[in-house]
Design a protein around this motif. Structure first.
Motif, mmCIF file in Angstrom:
data_model
loop_
_atom_site.group_PDB
_atom_site.id
_atom_site.type_symbol
_atom_site.label_atom_id
_atom_site.label_comp_id
_atom_site.label_asym_id
_atom_site.label_seq_id
_atom_site.Cartn_x
_atom_site.Cartn_y
_atom_site.Cartn_z
ATOM 1 N N ASP A 1 0.850 -1.180 0.000
ATOM 2 C CA ASP A 1 0.000 0.000 0.000
ATOM 3 C C ASP A 1 0.887 1.232 0.000
ATOM 4 O OD1 ASP A 1 -1.860 1.984 0.307
ATOM 5 O OD2 ASP A 1 -2.533 1.360 2.297
ATOM 6 N N LEU A 2 0.834 2.012 -1.065
ATOM 7 C CA LEU A 2 1.686 3.192 -1.185
ATOM 8 C C LEU A 2 1.123 4.404 -0.447
ATOM 9 C CD1 LEU A 2 2.767 2.932 -4.941
ATOM 10 C CD2 LEU A 2 4.012 2.194 -2.906
ATOM 11 N N GLU A 3 -0.054 4.252 0.147
ATOM 12 C CA GLU A 3 -0.665 5.308 0.953
ATOM 13 C C GLU A 3 -0.811 6.613 0.176
ATOM 14 O OE1 GLU A 3 1.599 5.586 4.561
ATOM 15 O OE2 GLU A 3 1.397 3.453 5.019
ATOM 16 N N LEU A 4 -1.292 6.478 -1.048
ATOM 17 C CA LEU A 4 -1.478 7.637 -1.920
ATOM 18 C C LEU A 4 -2.936 8.059 -2.053
ATOM 19 C CD1 LEU A 4 1.032 6.758 -4.789
ATOM 20 C CD2 LEU A 4 1.177 8.717 -3.258
ATOM 21 N N THR A 5 -3.822 7.332 -1.431
ATOM 22 C CA THR A 5 -5.248 7.638 -1.561
ATOM 23 C C THR A 5 -5.543 9.082 -1.160
ATOM 24 O OG1 THR A 5 -5.855 5.338 -1.128
ATOM 25 C CG2 THR A 5 -7.567 7.004 -0.807
ATOM 26 N N GLY A 6 -6.260 9.771 -2.046
ATOM 27 C CA GLY A 6 -6.649 11.145 -1.771
ATOM 28 C C GLY A 6 -5.682 12.189 -2.275
ATOM 29 N N LYS A 7 -4.485 11.757 -2.724
ATOM 30 C CA LYS A 7 -3.517 12.693 -3.280
ATOM 31 C C LYS A 7 -3.973 13.130 -4.679
ATOM 32 C CE LYS A 7 -0.404 12.276 0.068
ATOM 33 N NZ LYS A 7 0.004 13.396 0.947
ATOM 34 N N THR A 8 -3.386 14.205 -5.153
ATOM 35 C CA THR A 8 -3.690 14.688 -6.498
ATOM 36 C C THR A 8 -2.417 14.671 -7.332
ATOM 37 O OG1 THR A 8 -3.265 17.001 -5.913
ATOM 38 C CG2 THR A 8 -5.522 16.191 -5.648
ATOM 39 N N ALA A 9 -2.580 14.423 -8.626
ATOM 40 C CA ALA A 9 -1.414 14.338 -9.511
ATOM 41 C C ALA A 9 -1.716 14.943 -10.868
ATOM 42 C CB ALA A 9 -0.979 12.887 -9.683
ATOM 43 N N VAL A 10 -0.712 15.564 -11.441
ATOM 44 C CA VAL A 10 -0.733 16.009 -12.834
ATOM 45 C C VAL A 10 0.246 15.137 -13.597
ATOM 46 C CG1 VAL A 10 -0.168 17.863 -14.452
ATOM 47 C CG2 VAL A 10 -1.361 18.385 -12.315
ATOM 48 N N VAL A 11 -0.216 14.525 -14.673
ATOM 49 C CA VAL A 11 0.637 13.694 -15.518
ATOM 50 C C VAL A 11 0.584 14.267 -16.927
ATOM 51 C CG1 VAL A 11 1.125 11.377 -16.400
ATOM 52 C CG2 VAL A 11 0.095 11.660 -14.125
ATOM 53 N N THR A 12 1.734 14.687 -17.451
ATOM 54 C CA THR A 12 1.761 15.235 -18.805
ATOM 55 C C THR A 12 2.088 14.135 -19.810
ATOM 56 O OG1 THR A 12 4.114 15.841 -18.782
ATOM 57 C CG2 THR A 12 2.546 17.441 -17.859
ATOM 58 N N GLY B 1 -4.909 14.272 -16.325
ATOM 59 C CA GLY B 1 -4.080 13.832 -17.436
ATOM 60 C C GLY B 1 -4.075 14.866 -18.536
ATOM 61 N N ALA B 2 -2.891 15.284 -18.957
ATOM 62 C CA ALA B 2 -2.749 16.301 -19.995
ATOM 63 C C ALA B 2 -2.069 15.713 -21.218
ATOM 64 C CB ALA B 2 -1.939 17.481 -19.467
ATOM 65 N N ALA B 3 -2.582 16.064 -22.381
ATOM 66 C CA ALA B 3 -2.002 15.608 -23.640
ATOM 67 C C ALA B 3 -2.564 16.457 -24.768
ATOM 68 C CB ALA B 3 -2.331 14.130 -23.889
ATOM 69 N N ARG B 4 -1.897 16.449 -25.897
ATOM 70 C CA ARG B 4 -2.466 17.152 -27.057
ATOM 71 C C ARG B 4 -3.757 16.484 -27.505
ATOM 72 N NH1 ARG B 4 1.939 18.065 -31.683
ATOM 73 N NH2 ARG B 4 2.264 15.854 -31.246
ATOM 74 N N THR B 5 -3.750 15.153 -27.494
ATOM 75 C CA THR B 5 -4.938 14.393 -27.876
ATOM 76 C C THR B 5 -5.416 13.586 -26.678
ATOM 77 O OG1 THR B 5 -4.149 14.199 -30.158
ATOM 78 C CG2 THR B 5 -5.873 12.664 -29.444
ATOM 79 N N ILE B 6 -6.649 13.826 -26.255
ATOM 80 C CA ILE B 6 -7.218 13.087 -25.126
ATOM 81 C C ILE B 6 -7.802 11.783 -25.651
ATOM 82 C CG2 ILE B 6 -8.838 13.146 -23.212
ATOM 83 C CD1 ILE B 6 -6.533 15.213 -23.070
ATOM 84 N N THR B 7 -7.184 10.691 -25.307
ATOM 85 C CA THR B 7 -7.604 9.389 -25.804
ATOM 86 C C THR B 7 -8.729 8.816 -24.940
ATOM 87 O OG1 THR B 7 -5.940 8.286 -24.443
ATOM 88 C CG2 THR B 7 -5.296 8.921 -26.685
ATOM 89 N N PRO B 8 -9.507 7.899 -25.488
ATOM 90 C CA PRO B 8 -10.540 7.238 -24.682
ATOM 91 C C PRO B 8 -9.951 6.535 -23.465
ATOM 92 C CG PRO B 8 -10.885 6.796 -27.016
ATOM 93 C CD PRO B 8 -9.567 7.485 -26.904
#
Length: 262
Positions: A2-13, A36-43
């Motif tokens: 358990d990485l104990e990350l529940t509730g954290k926020t993240a930006v992934v480019t 999640g950030a990208a030029r094209t937002i995939t399904p």
């Protein structure tokens, strides 16, 4: 674990595919709210991210807009993964130093270095307040500068150096900055029909599948296979967690043993 990350926020480019998508999926599975950030937002990205932003991260306006959206939608940023990088295969020239125009150098540095500079500058106040983490996705090309398009290795080397600089300046303030440097990864960058891998294969006069099958031997990969995006994502998730609380300024190579030096 358990990485104990529940509730954290993240930006992934660069989260629409490949490593970025795998990171978004891994963090989401650990209970992280992901933008999640990208030029094209995939399904695939829509299915896993809490929020998505379409942006050109090779521009300061695009990078800043992504961070502003995260601050607005999620209230703050705990984790920033600067993953966007590479380059459009159809715009890259595979040649020697004298063959490459300034435009390619600028494009590769904007996408692979300055995107991280801009997004980090915008996100740092929130990350510092929350004593969060930044993970920059570099490449073993930073250690093997003769491999790949001119400009790419150099930009990744600068990105790795940026991580070290940030860790020295902001580590004492509770911000953990680290680098992950993959070798060849089985993403669309190498496996896609119109990918960089396909372009390299064509330049060598062999078929794409034949090229991919030969990569482990040609690149001296000790494990005998290329790395999968999910393996890189697992390392990123660990570094984002408090399980890695005293890891700062490190550069983790994940390449199946391609790089032979320590």
């Amino acid at each position: 674990m358990d990485l104990e990350l529940t509730g954290k926020t993240a930006v992934v480019t660069g989260a629409g595919r490949g490593i970025g998508l795998a990171v978004a999926q891994a963090l989401s599975a650990e209970g992280v709210r992901v933008l999640g950030a990208a030029r094209t937002i995939t399904p695939e990205l829509k299915a896993v991210a809490d929020t998505t932003v379409s942006a050109d991260l090779s521009t300061p306006e695009g990078a800043t807009a992504v961070v502003e959206a995260a601050l607005s939608d999620m209230g703050g940023i705990d984790i920033l993964v600067n993953n966007v990088g590479g380059g459009d295969a159809d715009e890259l020239t595979l040649g020697g130093f004298l063959d490459i125009e300034d435009q390619q150098w600028r494009k590769l540095f904007d996408l692979n270095l300055f995107s991280a500079v801009w997004s980090t500058r915008a996100a740092l106040p929130s990350i510092r307040e929350r004593r969060g983490a930044i993970i920059n996705i570099s490449s073993i090309n930073s250690r093997l500068p003769a491999v790949g398009p001119a400009g790419y290795s150099e930009a990744k080397a600068a990105l790795t150096a940026l991580s070290k600089r940030l860790s020295e300046e902001f580590g004492p303030q509770g911000v953990r900055v680290n680098t992950v440097s993959p070798g060849v990864v089985g993403s669309s960058l190498w496996r896609g029909a119109d990918s960089f891998g396909a372009k390299v294969a064509a330049a060598g006069g062999i078929g794409h599948e034949e090229f991919l099958a030969a990569v482990p031997q040609e690149f001296g990969i000790s494990s005998g296979r290329i790395t999968e995006p999910e393996e890189v994502a697992a390392l990123v998730a660990f570094l984002a967690s408090e399980k890695a609380a005293n890891i700062l300024g490190a550069d983790y190579v994940i390449d199946g043993g391609t790089v032979k030096t320590s």
